[in-house]
Design an enzyme around this catalytic site. Structure first.
Site, PDB file in Angstrom:
ATOM      1  N   GLU A 316      59.907  36.687  19.220  1.00  0.00           N
ATOM      2  CA  GLU A 316      59.773  37.781  18.244  1.00  0.00           C
ATOM      3  C   GLU A 316      58.318  38.154  17.972  1.00  0.00           C
ATOM      4  OE1 GLU A 316      61.640  36.777  14.544  1.00  0.00           O
ATOM      5  OE2 GLU A 316      63.573  36.305  15.449  1.00  0.00           O
ATOM      6  N   GLY A 317      57.358  37.390  18.477  1.00  0.00           N
ATOM      7  CA  GLY A 317      55.965  37.551  18.072  1.00  0.00           C
ATOM      8  C   GLY A 317      55.584  36.631  16.942  1.00  0.00           C
TER       9      GLY A 317
END
Length: 350
Positions: A316-317
């Site tokens: 997701e980062g």
């Protein structure tokens, strides 16, 4: 500009500047501290200065783009979770409930979810960017994951997206059930590595699941043995979100943006991007080392050392967002910390 088939890639400017690097090093060394005492933060500040070609590196309007897509290979049981989770998680991003939403709010990072190829339709939303190429890749065990045109479309969409974003820092994340399989395939082929070394448990496979996943991935590699060039490899084995992320990273580097990297899948996207547009990786700062076993090989291939080691494997980062304050601190100390001369303090004797 280098040209790949119908794909025209932007030129990546060099960051090498020996005179500027020497000035940055001197600026860091003259701060009121023993030499090297801020450790990795010192080399990080110098790297940011070289990326921006400035003695006063600064971050403004940092952007998070989370690319989402589905994978046909999930039909082969390579993930512990069903493909339906991909659109469900996109809804979670839009509602602000995912880990990356929490960390983005904490650090005032602007966040957009990008539909690169989710097998679902979404109603328009302020946080959603619709770049859908198709509803998921094909099953790479039987056919190339994408056509060449679809792969190029995804790369171009990533580049076009970045051209619309403000700021000088890009943080890329991803969501797609099955995307660790695609990343493992890309790493194995581009890195000339045994697929077993590149393959991990993803969303939580047990031992039997991991063995099955590895066998499937080996069969996919054999099926596409003729795919060897970076674009052919991405077309045959990649994911739409990985291809779009690679395009975004290429454009980010072309615009001299800091590329704040997440873990395994984002790292593989950078590996692809750097093979297509050499020099892209020079703009990367590696936020963390993922618990996915393939990530260590990505880091080795890119000659990179991550800022954090937190045993993360979410994607997701999220890991890159956790590392973001270190970049803020690097800019702050090089710009605001007093020098020996400013403070009237005697320096170290030579």
């Amino acid at each position: 500009m280098p040209v790949t088939s119908q794909l025209t890639l932007p030129a990546i400017p060099l960051i090498a500047n020996p005179a500027l690097q020497q000035q940055l090093q001197q600026k860091v060394s003259n701060k009121t501290k023993p030499p090297g005492s801020l450790g990795t933060l010192e080399s990080l500040a110098i790297r940011l200065g070289l990326i921006q070609q400035s003695l006063t590196p600064a971050i403004h309007h940092p952007q998070v783009a989370v690319f989402a897509a589905d994978h046909g290979l999930t039909d082969e049981g390579v993930s512990a979770f069903p493909a339906a989770v991909t659109p469900q998680m996109v809804h979670n991003f839009l509602q602000g409930g995912a880990a990356i939403n929490v960390f983005a709010r904490q650090h005032n990072l602007a966040l957009q979810a990008v539909d690169a190829g989710v097998n679902a339709d979404f109603t328009p939303h302020a946080r959603l960017i619709d770049k859908k190429v198709r509803k998921g890749t094909r099953n790479a065990l039987h056919t190339p994951a994408m056509t060449r045109d679809e792969c190029i479309q995804a790369l171009q969409a990533g580049m076009e997206l970045v051209q619309t974003l403000p700021g000088n820092l890009l943080l890329t994340g991803e969501m797609g059930i099955g995307n660790t399989s695609s990343a493992s395939l890309l790493l194995a082929r581009l890195g000339k590595l045994p697929v077993a070394k590149c393959t991990g448990r993803g969303t939580g496979l047990n031992n039997n699941g991991l063995h099955h996943k590895t066998r499937v991935l080996q069969a996919v590699l054999s099926r596409h043995a003729s795919a060897q060039t970076p674009l052919d490899v991405l077309t045959a084995l990649g994911g739409l979100e990985i291809a779009m992320m690679a395009g975004a990273l290429i454009q980010g580097a072309a615009e001299r943006r800091i590329l704040l990297m997440d873990g395994f899948i984002a790292g593989v996207a950078l590996l692809v991007a750097n093979r297509l547009a050499p020099g892209t990786c020079d703009y990367a700062v590696f936020g963390h080392g993922s618990a996915e076993p393939g990530h260590r090989y990505v880091l080795q291939l890119l000659n990179a050392t991550p800022l954090l080691e937190l045993n993360l494997r979410l994607g997701e980062g999220s890991g890159a967002a956790l590392a973001y304050p270190l970049l803020q601190s690097a800019c702050a100390f090089i710009n605001e910390m007093a020098s020996f001369e400013d403070a009237g303090i005697s320096g170290a004797s030579s």
